[in-house]
Design a protein around this motif. Structure first.
Motif, PDB file in Angstrom:
ATOM      1  N   HIS A   8     -37.324  18.609 -24.231  1.00 51.65           N
ATOM      2  CA  HIS A   8     -37.422  18.120 -23.263  1.00 51.65           C
ATOM      3  C   HIS A   8     -36.001  17.993 -22.427  1.00 51.65           C
ATOM      4  O   HIS A   8     -35.298  17.563 -21.806  1.00 51.65           O
ATOM      5  N   SER A  50     -51.230  17.889 -11.203  1.00 49.75           N
ATOM      6  CA  SER A  50     -50.074  17.696 -12.245  1.00 49.75           C
ATOM      7  C   SER A  50     -49.584  16.508 -12.715  1.00 49.75           C
ATOM      8  O   SER A  50     -49.345  16.360 -13.294  1.00 49.75           O
ATOM      9  N   THR A  52     -51.875  12.822 -14.687  1.00 49.56           N
ATOM     10  CA  THR A  52     -51.952  13.022 -15.742  1.00 49.56           C
ATOM     11  C   THR A  52     -52.777  11.036 -15.887  1.00 49.56           C
ATOM     12  O   THR A  52     -51.754  10.624 -15.048  1.00 49.56           O
ATOM     13  N   THR A  55     -50.884   7.315 -15.590  1.00 47.52           N
ATOM     14  CA  THR A  55     -49.884   7.471 -15.645  1.00 47.52           C
ATOM     15  C   THR A  55     -49.003   7.157 -14.307  1.00 47.52           C
ATOM     16  O   THR A  55     -49.894   7.480 -13.056  1.00 47.52           O
ATOM     17  N   SER A  66     -32.517  15.108 -16.432  1.00 46.47           N
ATOM     18  CA  SER A  66     -32.506  15.934 -17.949  1.00 46.47           C
ATOM     19  C   SER A  66     -31.240  15.799 -18.439  1.00 46.47           C
ATOM     20  O   SER A  66     -30.147  16.830 -17.914  1.00 46.47           O
ATOM     21  N   THR A  75     -37.840   9.548 -21.312  1.00 50.15           N
ATOM     22  CA  THR A  75     -37.836   9.843 -22.675  1.00 50.15           C
ATOM     23  C   THR A  75     -38.319   8.718 -23.912  1.00 50.15           C
ATOM     24  O   THR A  75     -39.450   9.107 -24.477  1.00 50.15           O
ATOM     25  N   GLY A  78     -41.932   7.788 -23.412  1.00 55.78           N
ATOM     26  CA  GLY A  78     -43.253   8.935 -23.332  1.00 55.78           C
ATOM     27  C   GLY A  78     -42.763  10.061 -22.552  1.00 55.78           C
ATOM     28  O   GLY A  78     -44.226  10.180 -22.445  1.00 55.78           O
ATOM     29  N   ALA A  79     -42.306   9.420 -21.713  1.00 59.72           N
ATOM     30  CA  ALA A  79     -42.222  10.130 -20.008  1.00 59.72           C
ATOM     31  C   ALA A  79     -42.053  11.379 -20.063  1.00 59.72           C
ATOM     32  O   ALA A  79     -42.151  11.221 -21.318  1.00 59.72           O
ATOM     33  N   ARG A  80     -42.615  12.555 -19.715  1.00 57.90           N
ATOM     34  CA  ARG A  80     -43.140  13.748 -19.896  1.00 57.90           C
ATOM     35  C   ARG A  80     -42.799  13.905 -18.326  1.00 57.90           C
ATOM     36  O   ARG A  80     -43.049  13.810 -17.226  1.00 57.90           O
ATOM     37  N   LEU A  82     -42.111  16.457 -15.147  1.00 53.81           N
ATOM     38  CA  LEU A  82     -43.402  17.243 -14.386  1.00 53.81           C
ATOM     39  C   LEU A  82     -42.568  18.701 -13.854  1.00 53.81           C
ATOM     40  O   LEU A  82     -42.418  19.855 -13.584  1.00 53.81           O
ATOM     41  N   TRP A 121     -41.085  12.327 -12.548  1.00 54.25           N
ATOM     42  CA  TRP A 121     -41.516  12.127 -14.504  1.00 54.25           C
ATOM     43  C   TRP A 121     -42.842  11.595 -14.217  1.00 54.25           C
ATOM     44  O   TRP A 121     -43.059  10.741 -13.625  1.00 54.25           O
ATOM     45  N   GLU A 122     -43.437  11.594 -15.218  1.00 51.20           N
ATOM     46  CA  GLU A 122     -44.781  11.231 -15.354  1.00 51.20           C
ATOM     47  C   GLU A 122     -44.722  10.389 -16.376  1.00 51.20           C
ATOM     48  O   GLU A 122     -44.479  10.378 -17.972  1.00 51.20           O
TER      49      GLU A 122
END
Length: 177
Positions: A8, A50, A52, A55, A66, A75, A78-80, A82, A121-122
């Motif tokens: 990540h 993109s 989901t 979210t 990041s 993080t 549980g964020a992702r 994009l 971020w998602e």
């Protein structure tokens, strides 16, 4: 050349690779006289489709990017990531008082703004409330206009909270650099 990053932590690595590639642009490719191709700019927008279900997209800047000190707040929930983006050129960046982690404030202005480097971020909807609850004043979540003209939820700053005037400095690992 091979570059590696922790899980990540791809965006800072991609930015480094992009800078290296652009620095080599004056050189030819291998034994040929062909010049290196331009590297597509990072942050030209989010991939279509993109988002989901379940979210919330959140645009972050400063210490939440990041690899920077507050990224764990994303993080851990549980964020992702994009993608890397830029805001529309309608914002001023301020160094906020307090700490120990230095925080920037992004204020939308009618004139004299600039594009700010951000990431989208998602965040899982069930963790979005706890994320927002941890945001100290004068920061909050509102709508941020991106360079492509779209709007996304993201960090905003109340104008009353900015001190010392705007800064043109970029955000770096230790804070404003």
């Amino acid at each position: 050349m091979t570059l590696c990053a922790l899980a990540h932590k791809n965006v800072p690595l991609l930015r480094l690779a992009d800078r290296f590639h652009r620095a080599q642009a004056a050189l030819s490719l291998g034994a040929t006289a062909a010049p290196l191709a331009d590297t597509p700019a990072i942050g030209t927008g989010l991939p279509k489709g993109s988002h989901t279900a379940g979210t919330v997209k959140v645009a972050v800047c400063g210490a939440h990017l990041s690899g920077l000190p507050l990224n764990w707040q994303l993080t851990q929930r549980g964020a992702r990531l994009l993608g890397a983006v830029q805001s529309a050129p309608e914002y001023k960046f301020y160094a906020l008082a307090g700490g120990p982690v230095q925080r920037p404030g992004m204020v939308r202005v009618a004139e004299g703004g600039a594009a700010i480097d951000m990431e989208v971020w998602e965040v899982p909807a069930e963790h979005f409330g706890s994320f927002v609850d941890g945001i100290p004043a004068p920061l909050g979540i509102g709508k941020v206009k991106l360079a492509d003209g779209s709007w996304v939820s993201g960090f905003v700053c109340e104008a009353v909270g900015v001190e010392g005037g705007p800064t043109s400095l970029r955000w770096a690992a230790g804070g404003l650099g």
